[in-house]
Design an enzyme around this catalytic site. Structure first.
Site, PDB file in Angstrom:
ATOM      1  N   ASP A 104      32.835  53.797  18.589  1.00  0.00           N
ATOM      2  CA  ASP A 104      31.666  52.932  18.624  1.00  0.00           C
ATOM      3  C   ASP A 104      30.458  53.718  18.142  1.00  0.00           C
ATOM      4  OD1 ASP A 104      31.107  50.027  19.877  1.00  0.00           O
ATOM      5  OD2 ASP A 104      29.303  51.258  20.057  1.00  0.00           O
ATOM      6  N   LYS A 161      38.875  44.978  24.975  1.00  0.00           N
ATOM      7  CA  LYS A 161      40.030  44.848  24.083  1.00  0.00           C
ATOM      8  C   LYS A 161      40.800  46.171  24.014  1.00  0.00           C
ATOM      9  CE  LYS A 161      37.518  41.490  21.254  1.00  0.00           C
ATOM     10  NZ  LYS A 161      36.197  41.778  21.836  1.00  0.00           N
ATOM     11  N   CYS A 218      33.112  37.329  16.669  1.00  0.00           N
ATOM     12  CA  CYS A 218      32.757  36.231  17.582  1.00  0.00           C
ATOM     13  C   CYS A 218      31.739  35.332  16.876  1.00  0.00           C
ATOM     14  CB  CYS A 218      32.230  36.750  18.909  1.00  0.00           C
ATOM     15  SG  CYS A 218      30.836  37.892  18.798  1.00  0.00           S
ATOM     16  N   ALA A 254      33.242  49.315  22.020  1.00  0.00           N
ATOM     17  CA  ALA A 254      32.526  49.046  23.275  1.00  0.00           C
ATOM     18  C   ALA A 254      32.354  47.540  23.490  1.00  0.00           C
ATOM     19  CB  ALA A 254      31.164  49.737  23.248  1.00  0.00           C
ATOM     20  N   PRO A 255      32.400  47.099  24.761  1.00  0.00           N
ATOM     21  CA  PRO A 255      32.489  47.876  26.001  1.00  0.00           C
ATOM     22  C   PRO A 255      33.905  48.240  26.447  1.00  0.00           C
ATOM     23  CG  PRO A 255      32.156  45.585  26.524  1.00  0.00           C
ATOM     24  CD  PRO A 255      32.136  45.664  25.032  1.00  0.00           C
ATOM     25  N   GLY A 256      34.900  47.924  25.638  1.00  0.00           N
ATOM     26  CA  GLY A 256      36.241  48.422  25.915  1.00  0.00           C
ATOM     27  C   GLY A 256      37.229  47.426  26.474  1.00  0.00           C
TER      28      GLY A 256
END
Length: 455
Positions: A283, A265, A385, A261-263
């Site tokens: 997820d 990638k 990240c 999520a949120p999708g």
């Protein structure tokens, strides 16, 4: 009988309440704003969003000033008044209002509380800030925590990890992030979409070092983006767009996107190769998977049978894995998110030093548990990240030391900085003046990638 309407609160009252909720209750900012929207006049919502992001981006700065103004700390039960004062200081400093209007608007909020004492306090402190603004700002600038608006624990980590460029990173975290788009290559070329933007008078340029990225000159509501509802384009930072390029899915392969999520990638992987056999997106949050489904429906409504969405803990494979190994796996692991602070400034309020060890355990568990689900000669792309080495190259080193059937695969790219394993992108605003700037060309978020292959 006429239904009584809910009385709306002012923008500054909403801001103070939302900031209190983030700081005191450790709730993320988008959720807090969403929960509060029905209490705000529709036209005030963008203003409240701007106020909240401004405060959280520079929270340590405003915190320093409010603490200096107060003769003694407020009680914990009065955090609402503390954050009202803080919001008033922000309004005076960067609210684009006349000083008297900013003070009056902030003081008026106290009249709607049961804390009668707060009116005189708020009024006095804001007027004192007006008088002593220069000296207060100077004092705040002489303190590294308030100058760089970064929690002390994180400031020290970044200083120790990046001794030559730590100031550059921290300054970049205070900037507004760019709005970057990813063109759906199944629906048209990047050049064609730039023409569509131009027809709508939306200035944009090619996002360097990406195949399908576009950088908007100014952020806009997605509803203003041509053919957004048809799936022609998605909002995605350039750093995140490298994921599909590195994993490079092929026809008839089975792909796993763990922590999906949120999708963004997930869909980029599909856009890169719609001939995939299947794409399983997992997820831990069923609610967040709803967003993945919405993106699938928007971008590729006719190919929904290619996707399988599973709400589960990806590391608990016995509850979701059917034993069939995957050709490629994307593991975008939960992390400190220290690479996306400029985009999500509430991270500085939500993360604490003690969280890192727990995240390291989770990341290693995901690597270890997902590895058996990968075919021999298959590829796993580990991504975060984060800009902290312990979550990135050091995690890979730990994993490789206990897995003889795993090897790191080098990739030839012109972005980021090479690590012992993998590549690190830093959230640095570009001036093009030095080697660091050139390697981070494109003004991306902070991201880490490492590609592993099973022997």
């Amino acid at each position: 009988m006429k239904k009584q309407q809910t009385k709306k609160v002012s923008a500054i009252a909403a801001t103070a309440s939302i900031i209190t909720n983030v700081v005191k209750n450790k709730k993320n900012l988008p959720d807090c704003i969403s929960e509060y929207q029905y209490k705000i006049n529709q036209e005030d919502i963008p203003k409240v969003q701007a106020y909240c992001y401004n405060i959280l981006r520079r929270y340590e700065f405003y915190q320093f000033i409010v603490d200096a103004l107060l003769d003694k700390p407020l009680k914990n039960k009065d955090q609402d008044i503390y954050h009202l004062i803080l919001s008033g200081v922000m309004l005076l400093n960067e609210g684009n209002l006349p000083a008297h209007a900013a003070i009056n608007e902030t003081v008026n909020v106290t009249k709607k509380t049961k804390k009668i004492w707060a009116k005189n306090l708020v009024n006095a402190l804001l007027r004192r800030y007006q008088r002593d603004q220069f000296s207060l700002h100077s004092a705040a600038d002489n303190n590294p925590v308030s100058h760089y608006c970064c929690p002390e624990w994180l400031l020290k980590k970044i200083q120790n990890t990046y001794p030559d460029i730590w100031q550059t990173i921290l300054k970049a975290n205070l900037q507004h992030p760019p709005m970057t788009l990813r063109v759906n290559q199944l629906m048209g070329s990047r050049e064609n979409y730039l023409n569509l933007l131009s027809e709508e008078n939306l200035s944009a340029q090619v996002c360097p070092l990406t195949k399908n990225g576009i950088l908007l000159e100014q952020a806009v509501n997605v509803e203003k983006l041509p053919r957004f509802s048809e799936g022609a384009v998605s909002v995605q930072d350039s750093a995140a767009q490298y994921c599909a390029e590195l994993l490079n899915p092929q026809a008839d392969e089975s792909i796993l996107d763990a922590c999906a999520a949120p999708g963004g990638k997930t869909l980029h992987l599909f856009e890169s190769c719609p001939q995939l056999a299947q794409l399983i997106a997992i997820d831990i949050s069923a609610k967040r998977l709803e967003k993945v489904q919405q993106n699938i429906t928007r971008i590729t409504p006719d190919q929904q049978n290619k996707f399988i969405l599973i709400a589960a803990n990806a590391s608990d494979t016995k509850h979701w894995w059917n034993g069939k190994q995957f050709d490629r796996i994307l593991l975008d692991a939960p992390c400190s998110a220290t690479g996306v602070i400029r985009r999500h400034p509430d991270i500085k309020r939500l993360r604490k030093a003690s969280d890192i060890n727990a995240l390291l355990i989770t990341q290693q568990q995901l690597l270890v548990q997902l590895w058996p689900t990968l075919k021999k000669e298959g590829l796993l792309l580990y991504a975060t990240c984060s800009i902290l080495p312990e979550e990135n190259a050091q995690q890979i080193k730990t994993f490789l030391s206990s897995h003889n059937d795993a090897q790191s695969v080098s990739f030839d790219v012109s972005w980021g900085q090479p690590c012992e394993y993998g590549q690190q992108l830093l959230p640095i605003c570009q001036s093009g003046r030095n080697q660091t700037d050139k390697k981070n060309k494109g003004n991306s978020d902070g991201f880490y990638y490492c590609l592993l292959q099973k022997k």
